[in-house]
Design an enzyme around this catalytic site. Sequence first.
Site, PDB file in Angstrom:
ATOM      1  CB  SER A 135      71.684  15.575  89.418  1.00 43.95           C
ATOM      2  OG  SER A 135      72.546  15.384  90.113  1.00 43.95           O
ATOM      3  CG  HIS A 150      71.607  18.364  94.043  1.00 50.63           C
ATOM      4  ND1 HIS A 150      72.574  19.028  92.913  1.00 50.63           N
ATOM      5  CD2 HIS A 150      71.569  16.878  93.807  1.00 50.63           C
ATOM      6  CE1 HIS A 150      72.680  17.953  92.001  1.00 50.63           C
ATOM      7  NE2 HIS A 150      72.175  16.764  92.553  1.00 50.63           N
TER       8      HIS A 150
END
Length: 724
Positions: free
Chosen positions: A579, A699
Amino acid sequence: MTKPLLIAALVACGGGSQPASRLPVDLDRRLAPAPAEVARPEVRPWPATRKEAIVDTLHGVEVADPYRWLEDETSPEVQAWMKAQADYARGELAKLPGRAELGERLGQLLYYDALGAPLHRKGRYFYTRKHADKEKLIVYWKQGERGAEQVLLDPNTWSTDGAKSLGTWAVSHDGKLAVYAIKENNSDETTTKVIEVATGKHRTDVIAGTKYTSAASWRPDGKGFYYIWVPPVGGKVTIADRPGFAEVRYHALDADPAADPVLFPATGNAKSFVGGGISKDGRWLWTLVRHGHRSTEIVFKDARKPAAPWTTLIKGVDATFELEIWRDRFYVLTNDGAPRRRIFKIDPRKPERAAWKEIVGESRDGMIEKWAVVGDHLVLTYLRKAANELVVHDLEGKLVRKLDVPVLGTIGAMVGNADEDAGYFSYTSYTQPQVIYKTSIKTGKVTEWSRVKVPADTSIMTVDQVFYPSKDGTQVSMFILRHKDATPNGKQPTLLYGYGGFNQPMLPGFTAARTVWVEQGGMLAIPNLRGGNEYGEDWHRAGTLLEKQNTFDDFIAAAEYLIKEGWTSSEHLAISGGSNGGLLVGAAVTQRPALFTAVVCSVPLLDMLRYHLAGAGKTWIPEYGSAEDPAQFKAIHAYSPYRRAIANGPQRYPTVMFDSADHDDRVDPMHARKLAAVMQANQLAPSPILLRIERNAGHSGADMVKAQVERLTDQMSLLLSLVR
């Protein structure tokens, strides 16, 4: 963004500043020219990728974007390209030595039994349980502490392929109902449902469009709840602008969700997130608008007067604020005027700032990281030198006691009710699997409630905390996890992991994969980079906006420190991050490609000139800035990994694996696709550039244990094959 991901299971998550003028902004000059004697390989093993002659002019600077066509995931050409890349990557990963043994060992440690801290509601206890023979967590409940265990929510039964996952959940104050969110492919998009606890039957209430919502907030009488709703994409509602359409709504049970009243309208600002709820006594409604991790607005109203206007508690202050409400008083945690945070007590009938009473001041050597009102007390989790301690204050701020818990570890937020004495909290360290403790807020007595047991000898591991100078001289702390017999011989297989953003600290914590890494002879280094909040808000801001290069400098300096101290060398050093941490390692490998031998870059942001145009990107502008601003463009253009890789041209890159997810609706997977294409086109070394795409994953990856085992096996097999 969220907490650090990627090898998150493998590695978990006074500040200086520097002027933007020292950032490497001259991208027209090749920073690492390829040696003349190295010829470009004629035959490349990975799939070919075409280029387009796209050039934008931003603030007078011409910017090439040859792989923009890879942004359109719906295109058949892009789909075919992705399949070819994924097939190639998995084919290469399957050849790695020791994969089967690593996978078996990871499975032994990742399939384990564990209990979560219980939530008490009117005689019923609710908690999660992880089973050693199940793929997903199950939510259970009991009637009384010694009652029979009963299933409330079991995501293992929701789909045959594990595509449906459990999101947030909240139990009504009387313990009779639960509202919960279902996630498809573990993405952020959710659908909310309501279930009866005693019968397990679902009510008719089904609400779509709850993507950005936290757990719903129940009315005291259990007749309805408050939640955040966003409209579907279409018309004026684009993916990038969707956060700005979020509304605070109220849903009465059995009512048509389409008719749910809007209590707080959409802000129209896609750079912000909206939250809200109601106090436990049902008196006060509140709404919070957060602008990244830099500023917050809070408004409130008396719920007995629904037609009354909202009253502003705080607005227009460049600081963050959090709110707790108990016994008709507001408690506010803020970093306004206190980078390490302080707490105020407020009478809602006198909300003006001059009437706020500070009850817990800023600590000189620690930051209030987490807090809760439990047992008529304030329970504060302090962060001191990147580790936690737990402290109890009364509601006037007077110190009552420091709880007796182990040191150099991570303590979870206290779980409990404001009007009940019992509280529960978790503890973990690099060498200690999670333990849940129960405490009496009144007496301070702490007893063990549950403990995770894994088949591993943690006595072989030791942890050091060191400090090293960054490029500008700022001292940065770093944890080093290693085998107790490891010595600085210059050849220690080392993994350097970092995050450095969004106020997220990198704290000690046990994971199975870390243990396996050390068992395999590896050493793990985790620095507390600027951009996190290990040392307060100043530390966070020193790694944001025009100062973001500080984060990358801190990370590169950590690598140089490990080499200088004789632990390892570039040939034995790998890096990873996910991320925001994917941006970190992307920047590191494009700025210093010769410093590392292997890179794992997961669900990353990499094209920073266009990140705000996709996914939830606009909500991160307060953290990174935007290419639409001239000064911010200059800084972002300088470090954007995708843009820098284009400007650098042909390079000798280390082995790089981009670990992407097929349903990531937070950070658009186009970032990984575009930089993978550039690096493959420009690679001069024989090292592969891989694009791994995880299936049925958002994610945070897929939430099934077998998917976690597979992902970690791929990552660790690749890294160990290169650093040993």
